[in-house]
Design an enzyme around this catalytic site. Structure first.
Site, PDB file in Angstrom:
ATOM      1  N   GLY A  42      36.694 -56.162-120.715  1.00 52.26           N
ATOM      2  CA  GLY A  42      37.965 -56.835-120.958  1.00 52.26           C
ATOM      3  C   GLY A  42      38.618 -57.391-119.704  1.00 52.26           C
ATOM      4  O   GLY A  42      39.790 -57.759-119.724  1.00 52.26           O
ATOM      5  N   GLY A  75      33.034 -57.498-126.836  1.00 54.14           N
ATOM      6  CA  GLY A  75      34.409 -57.256-127.266  1.00 54.14           C
ATOM      7  C   GLY A  75      35.122 -58.570-127.535  1.00 54.14           C
ATOM      8  O   GLY A  75      34.980 -59.179-128.603  1.00 54.14           O
ATOM      9  N   GLY A  76      35.856 -59.041-126.552  1.00 56.84           N
ATOM     10  CA  GLY A  76      36.716 -60.223-126.703  1.00 56.84           C
ATOM     11  C   GLY A  76      36.037 -61.418-127.356  1.00 56.84           C
ATOM     12  O   GLY A  76      36.613 -62.062-128.249  1.00 56.84           O
ATOM     13  N   HIS A  93      32.626 -44.952-126.283  1.00 56.65           N
ATOM     14  CA  HIS A  93      33.139 -46.177-125.658  1.00 56.65           C
ATOM     15  C   HIS A  93      34.073 -45.782-124.515  1.00 56.65           C
ATOM     16  O   HIS A  93      34.815 -44.802-124.613  1.00 56.65           O
ATOM     17  CB  HIS A  93      33.887 -47.025-126.696  1.00 56.65           C
ATOM     18  CG  HIS A  93      34.203 -48.398-126.187  1.00 56.65           C
ATOM     19  ND1 HIS A  93      35.270 -48.637-125.364  1.00 56.65           N
ATOM     20  CD2 HIS A  93      33.573 -49.590-126.352  1.00 56.65           C
ATOM     21  CE1 HIS A  93      35.287 -49.934-125.048  1.00 56.65           C
ATOM     22  NE2 HIS A  93      34.260 -50.535-125.637  1.00 56.65           N
ATOM     23  N   SER A 132      32.609 -58.192-120.765  1.00 53.67           N
ATOM     24  CA  SER A 132      32.985 -59.598-120.570  1.00 53.67           C
ATOM     25  C   SER A 132      31.839 -60.582-120.801  1.00 53.67           C
ATOM     26  O   SER A 132      31.702 -61.572-120.083  1.00 53.67           O
ATOM     27  CB  SER A 132      33.607 -59.795-119.193  1.00 53.67           C
ATOM     28  OG  SER A 132      34.796 -59.039-119.080  1.00 53.67           O
ATOM     29  N   LYS A 166      37.489 -53.833-131.596  1.00 56.44           N
ATOM     30  CA  LYS A 166      38.542 -52.925-131.129  1.00 56.44           C
ATOM     31  C   LYS A 166      39.664 -52.866-132.188  1.00 56.44           C
ATOM     32  O   LYS A 166      39.361 -52.994-133.372  1.00 56.44           O
ATOM     33  CB  LYS A 166      39.064 -53.363-129.764  1.00 56.44           C
ATOM     34  CG  LYS A 166      37.914 -53.658-128.795  1.00 56.44           C
ATOM     35  CD  LYS A 166      38.343 -53.773-127.379  1.00 56.44           C
ATOM     36  CE  LYS A 166      37.162 -54.237-126.549  1.00 56.44           C
ATOM     37  NZ  LYS A 166      37.280 -53.881-125.161  1.00 56.44           N
ATOM     38  N   ASN A 221      32.332 -55.698-131.110  1.00 52.78           N
ATOM     39  CA  ASN A 221      33.329 -54.632-131.169  1.00 52.78           C
ATOM     40  C   ASN A 221      34.715 -55.270-131.224  1.00 52.78           C
ATOM     41  O   ASN A 221      35.207 -55.757-130.215  1.00 52.78           O
ATOM     42  CB  ASN A 221      33.185 -53.738-129.932  1.00 52.78           C
ATOM     43  CG  ASN A 221      34.314 -52.733-129.804  1.00 52.78           C
ATOM     44  OD1 ASN A 221      35.020 -52.459-130.776  1.00 52.78           O
ATOM     45  ND2 ASN A 221      34.494 -52.181-128.611  1.00 52.78           N
TER      46      ASN A 221
HETATM   47  C1  PEP Z   1      33.564 -53.711-125.353  1.00 51.54           C
HETATM   48  O1  PEP Z   1      34.636 -53.507-125.912  1.00 51.54           O
HETATM   49  O2  PEP Z   1      32.614 -52.950-125.572  1.00 51.54           O
HETATM   50  C2  PEP Z   1      33.456 -54.853-124.454  1.00 51.54           C
HETATM   51  C3  PEP Z   1      32.348 -55.016-123.803  1.00 51.54           C
HETATM   52  O3  PEP Z   1      34.567 -55.669-124.334  1.00 51.54           O
HETATM   53  P1  PEP Z   1      34.636 -57.106-123.603  1.00 51.54           P
HETATM   54  O4  PEP Z   1      33.427 -57.893-124.076  1.00 51.54           O
HETATM   55  O5  PEP Z   1      35.924 -57.691-124.058  1.00 51.54           O
HETATM   56  O6  PEP Z   1      34.566 -56.848-122.140  1.00 51.54           O
END
Ligand code: PEP
Length: 254
Positions: free
Chosen positions: A174, A235-236, A96, A214, A11, A9
């Site tokens: 995040g 995400g990241g 989300h 994360s 974002k 993702n």
């Molecule tokens: C997400 O955006 O669904 C997510 C899990 O972000 P991150 O991995 O950055 O925590």
């Protein structure tokens, strides 16, 4: 046997030209995806045509981060599931936590979006997850199952390959904090049981339940060890080719 899914993702990151570079580099480094792992990228809407072009024929899927609860019509600024599906997308994220939180999307709206995604031929990736105070008060499982039930009201996926559920504790997204592998597994098992009640045992056995929050190369293998955890929503760590590739390889047992 469920095929693990690693979904990135992005974002609201990357321009179309940055996305093009990322896709090319990723496909070059990936070579053939490890057998038995499905990979999907979830860029923001203007990047979807680039994903369609660059990922064509690669076996790497793509999808949207959100779709409208309406099929079409006078809804300025909205993007319909049909528009996304027509590009060749496979997935649409719905519910989300960032959308639930910043746009106050209730589960009833999430259910309408999941329904539109399914009608357009997309597979919804439905996100559920509890805030920190709920976990600290010991109510995480009850909260998340209630969210799941309400987000699936009236939603009929038809088969286990037409739904993905992502358990994403809000406090882990995040933030650098991750659920323990045991907590991720407990929640994934509870979600699967609830899906059995809702859609039957065969459906629950085949549906994929992801963990998100994360995920990094350093913690992914132990999270994946949970029998009910079928991959990750990332995400990241999906923004850099090297870290996302590492996660894909880990899901393939490499
Ligand atoms: C997400 O955006 O669904 C997510 C899990 O972000 P991150 O991995 O950055 O925590």
């Amino acid at each position: 046997m469920r095929t693990p899914l690693v979904a990135g993702n992005w974002k609201m990151h990357k321009t179309p030209s940055e996305a093009r570079v990322w896709f090319n580099e990723f496909l070059d480094e990936l070579g053939a995806a490890p057998p038995g792992v499905e990979v999907a990228l979830l860029p923001s809407h203007p990047l979807l045509p680039v994903a369609a072009e660059e990922l064509a024929g690669s076996g790497v899927a793509f999808g949207a981060q959100d779709v409208s609860a309406h099929a079409w019509g006078a809804y300025t600024g909205e993007v319909s599931a049909l528009q996304v599906a027509d590009l060749g997308a496979r997935y649409a994220v719905v519910g989300h936590s960032e959308r639930r939180r910043y746009w106050r999307e209730p589960s009833e709206l999430v259910a309408a979006k999941a329904d539109q995604a399914l009608k357009a031929g997309l597979t919804p990736i439905l996100c559920v997850g509890e805030p920190l105070e709920v976990r600290e008060a010991g109510g995480a499982v009850a909260y998340v199952l209630d969210q799941l039930r309400r987000s699936l009201a009236g939603v009929e996926p038809g088969g286990p390959d037409r739904l993905v559920v992502a358990y994403e504790p809000v406090w882990a997204i995040g933030t650098g904090r991750t659920a323990t592998p045991a907590d991720a597994e407990t929640m994934a098992a509870a979600l699967r049981e609830e899906l059995a009640v809702r859609y039957g045992a065969g459906f629950a056995e085949g549906v994929r339940v992801l963990y998100g929050g994360s995920i990094k190369p350093e913690n992914f293998a132990e999270i994946l060890a949970g029998a009910n955890v079928d991959g990750g929503l990332v995400g990241g760590a999906s923004l850099e080719v090297a870290s996302f590739l590492r996660l894909v390889l880990l899901a393939g047992g490499l």
